[in-house]
Design a protein around this motif. Sequence first.
Motif, PDB file in Angstrom:
ATOM      1  N   VAL A   1      40.631 -10.849  84.656  1.00 10.30           N
ATOM      2  CA  VAL A   1      41.381 -11.863  85.414  1.00 10.30           C
ATOM      3  C   VAL A   1      42.634 -11.253  86.034  1.00 10.30           C
ATOM      4  O   VAL A   1      42.978 -11.527  87.186  1.00 10.30           O
ATOM      5  N   GLY A   2      43.313 -10.403  85.266  1.00 13.79           N
ATOM      6  CA  GLY A   2      44.550  -9.784  85.749  1.00 13.79           C
ATOM      7  C   GLY A   2      44.339  -8.586  86.637  1.00 13.79           C
ATOM      8  O   GLY A   2      45.317  -7.976  87.107  1.00 13.79           O
ATOM      9  N   GLU A   3      43.070  -8.227  86.888  1.00  9.65           N
ATOM     10  CA  GLU A   3      42.732  -7.069  87.727  1.00  9.65           C
ATOM     11  C   GLU A   3      43.499  -5.830  87.280  1.00  9.65           C
ATOM     12  O   GLU A   3      44.180  -5.165  88.057  1.00  9.65           O
ATOM     13  N   ARG A   4      43.396  -5.539  86.002  1.00 14.48           N
ATOM     14  CA  ARG A   4      44.122  -4.405  85.422  1.00 14.48           C
ATOM     15  C   ARG A   4      43.221  -3.690  84.427  1.00 14.48           C
ATOM     16  O   ARG A   4      42.075  -4.098  84.179  1.00 14.48           O
ATOM     17  N   LEU A   5      43.733  -2.612  83.875  1.00 15.39           N
ATOM     18  CA  LEU A   5      42.999  -1.920  82.824  1.00 15.39           C
ATOM     19  C   LEU A   5      43.125  -2.692  81.523  1.00 15.39           C
ATOM     20  O   LEU A   5      44.038  -3.502  81.349  1.00 15.39           O
ATOM     21  N   THR A   6      42.206  -2.454  80.629  1.00 17.46           N
ATOM     22  CA  THR A   6      42.279  -3.106  79.327  1.00 17.46           C
ATOM     23  C   THR A   6      43.229  -2.345  78.412  1.00 17.46           C
ATOM     24  O   THR A   6      43.425  -1.137  78.578  1.00 17.46           O
ATOM     25  N   ARG A   7      43.830  -3.035  77.470  1.00 21.14           N
ATOM     26  CA  ARG A   7      44.717  -2.386  76.498  1.00 21.14           C
ATOM     27  C   ARG A   7      43.986  -2.102  75.184  1.00 21.14           C
ATOM     28  O   ARG A   7      44.575  -1.602  74.243  1.00 21.14           O
ATOM     29  N   THR A   8      42.712  -2.483  75.151  1.00 19.17           N
ATOM     30  CA  THR A   8      41.912  -2.339  73.933  1.00 19.17           C
ATOM     31  C   THR A   8      40.757  -1.380  74.180  1.00 19.17           C
ATOM     32  O   THR A   8      40.175  -1.356  75.271  1.00 19.17           O
ATOM     33  N   ASP A   9      40.443  -0.579  73.177  1.00 23.02           N
ATOM     34  CA  ASP A   9      39.293   0.323  73.243  1.00 23.02           C
ATOM     35  C   ASP A   9      38.109  -0.385  72.591  1.00 23.02           C
ATOM     36  O   ASP A   9      38.127  -0.667  71.386  1.00 23.02           O
ATOM     37  N   TYR A  10      37.087  -0.690  73.370  1.00 24.92           N
ATOM     38  CA  TYR A  10      35.921  -1.406  72.874  1.00 24.92           C
ATOM     39  C   TYR A  10      34.820  -0.403  72.517  1.00 24.92           C
ATOM     40  O   TYR A  10      34.375   0.370  73.382  1.00 24.92           O
ATOM     41  N   ILE A  11      34.389  -0.415  71.261  1.00 29.07           N
ATOM     42  CA  ILE A  11      33.428   0.549  70.743  1.00 29.07           C
ATOM     43  C   ILE A  11      32.204  -0.202  70.214  1.00 29.07           C
ATOM     44  O   ILE A  11      32.339  -1.200  69.488  1.00 29.07           O
ATOM     45  N   ALA A  12      31.007   0.280  70.560  1.00 27.37           N
ATOM     46  CA  ALA A  12      29.785  -0.317  70.012  1.00 27.37           C
ATOM     47  C   ALA A  12      29.708  -0.010  68.520  1.00 27.37           C
ATOM     48  O   ALA A  12      29.703   1.155  68.115  1.00 27.37           O
ATOM     49  N   ALA A  13      29.665  -1.040  67.693  1.00 30.60           N
ATOM     50  CA  ALA A  13      29.611  -0.846  66.238  1.00 30.60           C
ATOM     51  C   ALA A  13      28.196  -0.545  65.770  1.00 30.60           C
ATOM     52  O   ALA A  13      27.995  -0.060  64.658  1.00 30.60           O
ATOM     53  N   GLU A  14      27.220  -0.861  66.610  1.00 32.04           N
ATOM     54  CA  GLU A  14      25.819  -0.568  66.335  1.00 32.04           C
ATOM     55  C   GLU A  14      25.121  -0.517  67.679  1.00 32.04           C
ATOM     56  O   GLU A  14      25.735  -0.736  68.723  1.00 32.04           O
TER      57      GLU A  14
END
Length: 645
Positions: free
Chosen positions: A107-120
Amino acid sequence: MSKTDAFAETGKTAVMQNIQGTMQFLLQYPPFDQMESGHLAYLVEHCRLRFYAAGDSVVKPADGRVEHLHIIKQGHVLGQRPSLSGNGIDTTMEIAPGECFPVAALVGERLTRTDYIAAEDTFCLLLERQAFAKLLTSSDPFRDFALRGVSSLLDLVNQQVQLKAAEALGAQYSLDTRLGELAARRPVACTAGTSLREAVRMMNEHQVGSLVMIDAAEYPIGIFTLRDLRQVIADGSGGLEQPLEELMTPDPARLPPSATAFDAALTMTQRHIAHLCVVENDRLVGVISERDLFSLQRVDLVHLARTISGATRVESLAALRGDIAHLIDSMLAHGASPAQLTHIITQLNDHTVCRVIELMLEKHGAPGVPFTWLVFGSEGRREQTLHTDQDNGILFEADGPAAADAIRGRLLPLAREINQALDQCGFTLCKGNIMAGNPELCLSRQEWTRRFAGIIQSPHAENLLRSTIFFDLRPVWGPTQGCRELFDSLLEMIADNALFQRLMATNAMQHRPPIGRFLRDFLVASRGAEKDTLDLKVEGLTPFVDGARILALANGIREGNTLERFRQLAAKGVIEAKDAASYEEAYHFIQLIRMQHHQRQQREGRTFGNRLDPDTLNSLDQRILRESFRQAQRLQSRLGMRYQL
């Protein structure tokens, strides 16, 4: 049909089946289950499926501006950020099938501040940014969710709760209705010099139960009601030519048109009145009566409060407890929030306590000395539910220890009678003897001050526990000045003692929210009668209550209610406004689940309790409950940073 055409037709059929299957999958989860079919089909048609192996990075800050909305179709993803302490990485969220990310960054057209990792091993539906933007403009449920996140899901839960209750009770209206809508008719008013005869004629002519006297600027200066008329007739003094100024109630209760039906009901309940004026820009624009509210709500709140305050026997008060439980069901059907409901329960409990005190004074005689009845804990915070016990004490003024002992000797027998009578009314006796009949809790203001000073100066485990009870206090009956002065002294002592603040913060982190390293999992009891359950009060609400308390007391905030503490902390800049809103929503939801749990227990004739098997909740409630517990974790993490724990 040629082989080529048949192959093409088969391909189309497979695509359509895939689209329909994906739509059926999404329809299991909000906000997709609220979207129009055309908008949902557009979303699915513009998605592509992507596989991530366990341990793969799905989205990270280094990727730059987020280009896709990710919707988990299978598997789950962890959201990770650097620890607030600066040491290591914290898992801040776990995202399950049907959930999407990173919405705020997109929505904010920005980078994310969180690192999203596949847990499986995980499959995600990826919706490109342009299609996401189009859905924002075309689909109201999708836009509401994207802009408000969990807040929109909470609204959905509240709507479902209200709908279920309304179906049972036949409710058609809302406690959130504005008074400007209810007071649509022009108010009947008079000016100074009006006689009683003329006032009665006007009330009869307009078929109203009240007449408001206004000044030259149309500001209400008094109100005359049918109840006042009955009193005049009963007194038998004066005639019909008496000036209304001598008979009316001056300075009537007032609320603005923007106030709600709930605000009006609460004001009437607190002040034992049946009418109030609706005033805008210092000008009378309407009058609201309890009859208007009953017609709107089918909730006899004001009448119940008046019945409690007029009860002549303790047994009558005890019988009214069932009416309070029914009232809560009714108010829930009319859209009351958990915060409103606990406020109303507390208000009615206050009326009950006051009436019990008055009945005991009539029965046993006045002790001959003024005293203040104090309440602590959840009642002190105005956060009581139907499941409650007694936490109370007495404050009085005395000149020296000898005088205090003498007054205490006169008050204790009465206090014990009051405690027993309250027990008859459903306020169970406190197992820890936190009651006014305990000599250690029937104290002069000077003794209370010394006791609080001892807690602060010697903050061992027992005293820290006492602080969580006694420092949420307020007066319910009797003079209030002594309690105000006591609390002012308390705030001064806490402000000057950094060690006590730090230990209170440490104590506030003892009750950890019941979610594990993988936030998808609830931490439940593993054995005994409590097996597979968690405690909504101790593990869910207490982290917010304790966190708000230490921050409020350390920053000189007098308010005792947890949600109001968060609001005032945000106003003072102690915490960010968005954090305060998140804590409030989380607390609100846990309290809602708890109150629903109590209602089920009551309907089934079971003993009230706060332990709940989370598997009995639907997937939406489980999802928001996990997020609510995560907010409690965030609050505790911030306490740890603030006090270097």
